[in-house]
Write a protein that holds these residues in place. Structure first.
Motif, mmCIF file in Angstrom:
data_model
loop_
_atom_site.group_PDB
_atom_site.id
_atom_site.type_symbol
_atom_site.label_atom_id
_atom_site.label_comp_id
_atom_site.label_asym_id
_atom_site.label_seq_id
_atom_site.Cartn_x
_atom_site.Cartn_y
_atom_site.Cartn_z
ATOM 1 N N ALA A 181 14.057 -10.119 -0.803
ATOM 2 C CA ALA A 181 13.566 -9.393 0.380
ATOM 3 C C ALA A 181 14.514 -8.059 0.640
ATOM 4 O O ALA A 181 13.911 -6.939 1.019
ATOM 5 C CB ALA A 181 13.843 -10.288 1.749
ATOM 6 N N ALA A 182 15.645 -8.174 0.431
ATOM 7 C CA ALA A 182 16.631 -7.160 0.487
ATOM 8 C C ALA A 182 16.119 -6.145 -0.901
ATOM 9 O O ALA A 182 15.919 -4.714 -0.543
ATOM 10 C CB ALA A 182 18.117 -7.349 0.069
ATOM 11 N N VAL A 183 16.110 -6.549 -1.864
ATOM 12 C CA VAL A 183 15.655 -5.647 -2.825
ATOM 13 C C VAL A 183 14.008 -5.018 -2.645
ATOM 14 O O VAL A 183 14.002 -3.700 -3.021
ATOM 15 C CB VAL A 183 15.569 -6.330 -4.297
ATOM 16 C CG1 VAL A 183 14.892 -5.539 -5.444
ATOM 17 C CG2 VAL A 183 17.018 -6.490 -4.714
ATOM 18 N N LEU A 184 13.319 -5.768 -2.246
ATOM 19 C CA LEU A 184 11.862 -5.468 -2.196
ATOM 20 C C LEU A 184 11.286 -4.675 -0.738
ATOM 21 O O LEU A 184 10.431 -4.127 -0.614
ATOM 22 C CB LEU A 184 10.815 -6.326 -2.307
ATOM 23 C CG LEU A 184 11.097 -6.819 -3.876
ATOM 24 C CD1 LEU A 184 10.086 -8.173 -4.057
ATOM 25 C CD2 LEU A 184 10.723 -5.826 -4.688
ATOM 26 N N THR A 185 12.232 -4.712 0.451
ATOM 27 C CA THR A 185 11.954 -4.384 1.647
ATOM 28 C C THR A 185 12.851 -3.630 2.379
ATOM 29 O O THR A 185 12.296 -2.874 3.544
ATOM 30 C CB THR A 185 11.357 -5.368 2.631
ATOM 31 O OG1 THR A 185 12.553 -6.463 2.902
ATOM 32 C CG2 THR A 185 10.349 -6.295 1.809
ATOM 33 N N ASP A 186 14.148 -3.788 1.889
ATOM 34 C CA ASP A 186 15.225 -3.220 2.876
ATOM 35 C C ASP A 186 15.548 -1.539 2.230
ATOM 36 O O ASP A 186 16.331 -1.580 1.331
ATOM 37 C CB ASP A 186 16.478 -3.988 2.778
ATOM 38 C CG ASP A 186 17.464 -3.203 3.733
ATOM 39 O OD1 ASP A 186 17.415 -2.388 4.354
ATOM 40 O OD2 ASP A 186 18.567 -3.903 3.906
ATOM 41 N N SER A 238 14.620 -1.640 -4.657
ATOM 42 C CA SER A 238 14.186 -1.139 -5.946
ATOM 43 C C SER A 238 12.342 -1.019 -5.846
ATOM 44 O O SER A 238 11.860 -0.646 -6.933
ATOM 45 C CB SER A 238 14.394 -2.249 -7.043
ATOM 46 O OG SER A 238 15.706 -2.142 -7.199
ATOM 47 N N ALA A 239 11.932 -1.455 -4.774
ATOM 48 C CA ALA A 239 10.350 -1.346 -4.778
ATOM 49 C C ALA A 239 9.904 -0.068 -4.957
ATOM 50 O O ALA A 239 8.603 0.012 -5.788
ATOM 51 C CB ALA A 239 10.051 -1.891 -3.286
ATOM 52 N N GLY A 268 9.012 8.126 -3.606
ATOM 53 C CA GLY A 268 9.612 6.980 -4.499
ATOM 54 C C GLY A 268 11.175 7.404 -4.766
ATOM 55 O O GLY A 268 11.958 6.730 -4.684
ATOM 56 N N GLN A 269 10.877 8.806 -5.444
ATOM 57 C CA GLN A 269 12.558 9.404 -5.572
ATOM 58 C C GLN A 269 13.336 9.604 -4.615
ATOM 59 O O GLN A 269 14.407 9.218 -4.499
ATOM 60 C CB GLN A 269 11.882 10.831 -6.339
ATOM 61 C CG GLN A 269 13.183 11.293 -6.745
ATOM 62 C CD GLN A 269 13.894 10.711 -8.118
ATOM 63 O OE1 GLN A 269 12.870 10.399 -9.071
ATOM 64 N NE2 GLN A 269 15.097 10.468 -8.074
ATOM 65 N N GLY A 270 12.810 10.007 -3.372
ATOM 66 C CA GLY A 270 13.556 9.966 -2.375
ATOM 67 C C GLY A 270 14.035 8.772 -1.725
ATOM 68 O O GLY A 270 15.074 8.563 -1.267
ATOM 69 N N ASP A 271 13.161 7.564 -1.636
ATOM 70 C CA ASP A 271 13.266 6.494 -1.073
ATOM 71 C C ASP A 271 14.453 5.667 -2.015
ATOM 72 O O ASP A 271 15.276 5.008 -1.529
ATOM 73 C CB ASP A 271 12.201 5.539 -0.961
ATOM 74 C CG ASP A 271 11.238 5.984 0.160
ATOM 75 O OD1 ASP A 271 11.583 6.704 0.883
ATOM 76 O OD2 ASP A 271 10.086 5.684 0.094
ATOM 77 N N ILE A 272 14.202 5.907 -3.341
ATOM 78 C CA ILE A 272 15.280 5.119 -4.263
ATOM 79 C C ILE A 272 16.581 5.655 -3.993
ATOM 80 O O ILE A 272 17.825 5.058 -4.209
ATOM 81 C CB ILE A 272 14.736 5.249 -5.563
ATOM 82 C CG1 ILE A 272 15.296 3.853 -6.367
ATOM 83 C CG2 ILE A 272 15.152 6.614 -6.420
ATOM 84 C CD1 ILE A 272 14.735 2.580 -5.997
#
Length: 364
Positions: free
Chosen positions: A101-106, A113-114, A152-156
């Protein structure tokens, strides 16, 4: 031992063939499962499962997707080890464990990493354009990859800039002292979604931080992200134009993970040198690649070559006359650009553990 002979006369044993075929299959499997993560991320399936376990029928109802697809996706995710499951038949219930959940939603988690899966899917859609570019020598501009790659670049990078950047810069007295000057002027060149700009502004509230980028949608998003933050501005501007805002205007300038994308990095660094006062600092954060090409590479090297093949190099080559650096910008390459721009040296700042990045201080 069974031995085969290829067309050039090189001998190969069957075990080596099988091992490499297995290596290729593992990458195929990873690609398929990455796309399945994109489905879960884009349709909000992980977010729903984070809040509560669900059967296929419940997931379909909560997310407005088809029940049959819901069941297949849930079973595939459990088979891949992403979801836990218990029960049977129509009562088979699926749960998203806390780590997943942390890796895919937080979005605040350093391990988030999502967006990588979303970027992977967006790049896959551009394969016909990339194949054409490889044949023609032209490029595929950043805008062509669409919102998934931009966002995606911004979010990662967001959690790193929000949670770690301030501590990283404060750990280097030479940089921290300049940024702490009263009314310090700070330029963030090629700021993208503005998370680095915002991180600087929050860490140094007495400074005025200007973020610049040539991508209009990114600047629009940056304005939204910075709502209520009074010591930040954002503008559309090419890095080569920074000195047009005034010679010796800034105490510091940063280029975060962007110099390797620029068609003319020397012109950008020259403009930065003119725009920053002689007692200021210029910092370039870029990929922490190896000092020299030495295959096989580590995971960072492999990832950066992947980015370069599919995004960064095609984007750079979409501009006529580009130097076409690519994502894998080694220390020696940056030194050459910096020297041509008038800097005397490029040192590595003692900042470790900041994702897959390295911080360089350009000295005059």
């Amino acid at each position: 031992m069974d031995v085969t002979v290829d067309r050039d006369g090189e001998k190969t044993d069957e075990q080596s063939v099988e091992e490499f075929a297995g290596w290729v299959f593992d990458r195929f499997l990873g690609g398929m499962e990455t796309l399945s993560i994109h489905i879960g991320s884009s349709l909000g399936l992980y977010a729903v499962l984070r809040d509560a376990p669900a059967t296929a029928a419940e997931l379909a109802a909560r997310t407005a997707i088809d029940r049959r697809y819901a069941r297949e996706w849930l079973e595939q995710q459990a088979t891949a080890g992403i979801l836990d499951s218990d029960g049977e038949g129509d009562e088979l219930r699926f749960r998203l464990p806390a780590a997943q959940a942390a890796v895919l939603t937080d979005g605040a988690c350093l391990g988030y990493s999502a967006p990588l899966a979303d970027m992977f899917a967006a790049v896959a859609l551009r394969m016909p354009d990339l194949m054409d570019a490889y044949r023609s020598g032209r490029g595929v501009p950043w805008a062509a990859f669409g919102a998934a790659v931009r966002d995606g670049q911004g979010d990662i990078n967001r959690p790193w800039f929000e949670n770690v950047l301030a501590k990283a810069l404060a750990s280097v007295p030479q940089v921290h002292e300049v940024l702490s000057r009263p009314d310090a002027g700070i330029a963030d060149v090629a700021c993208g979604h503005g998370w680095s700009t915002i991180g600087l502004a929050r860490a140094y509230p007495d400074a005025i931080v200007d973020g610049f980028d040539i991508d209009a949608p990114a600047i629009e998003a940056a304005h939204e992200h910075a709502a209520g933050l009074e010591n930040v501005t954002f503008s559309e501007l090419r890095g080569e134009q920074l000195a047009d805002r005034g010679e010796d205007r800034y105490d510091a300038a940063f280029v975060f993970e962007a110099l390797h994308d620029m068609p003319d990095p020397v012109a950008v660094l020259s403009a930065i040198s003119r725009a920053v006062r002689s007692d200021g600092v210029v910092v370039v954060m870029d990929e922490a690649v190896a000092e020299a090409f030495s295959p096989p590479g580590d995971d960072t090297e492999r990832a950066m070559y992947g980015y370069s093949l599919l995004i960064c190099l095609p984007d750079s080559m979409s501009t006529p006359g580009s130097v076409a650096t690519g994502t894998v910008m080694r220390h020696a390459t940056l030194e050459r650009y910096a020297h041509e721009a008038g800097f005397s040296a490029v040192g590595v700042l003692p900042i470790d553990g900041f994702a897959a990045f390295r911080f360089y201080l350009l000295e005059r």
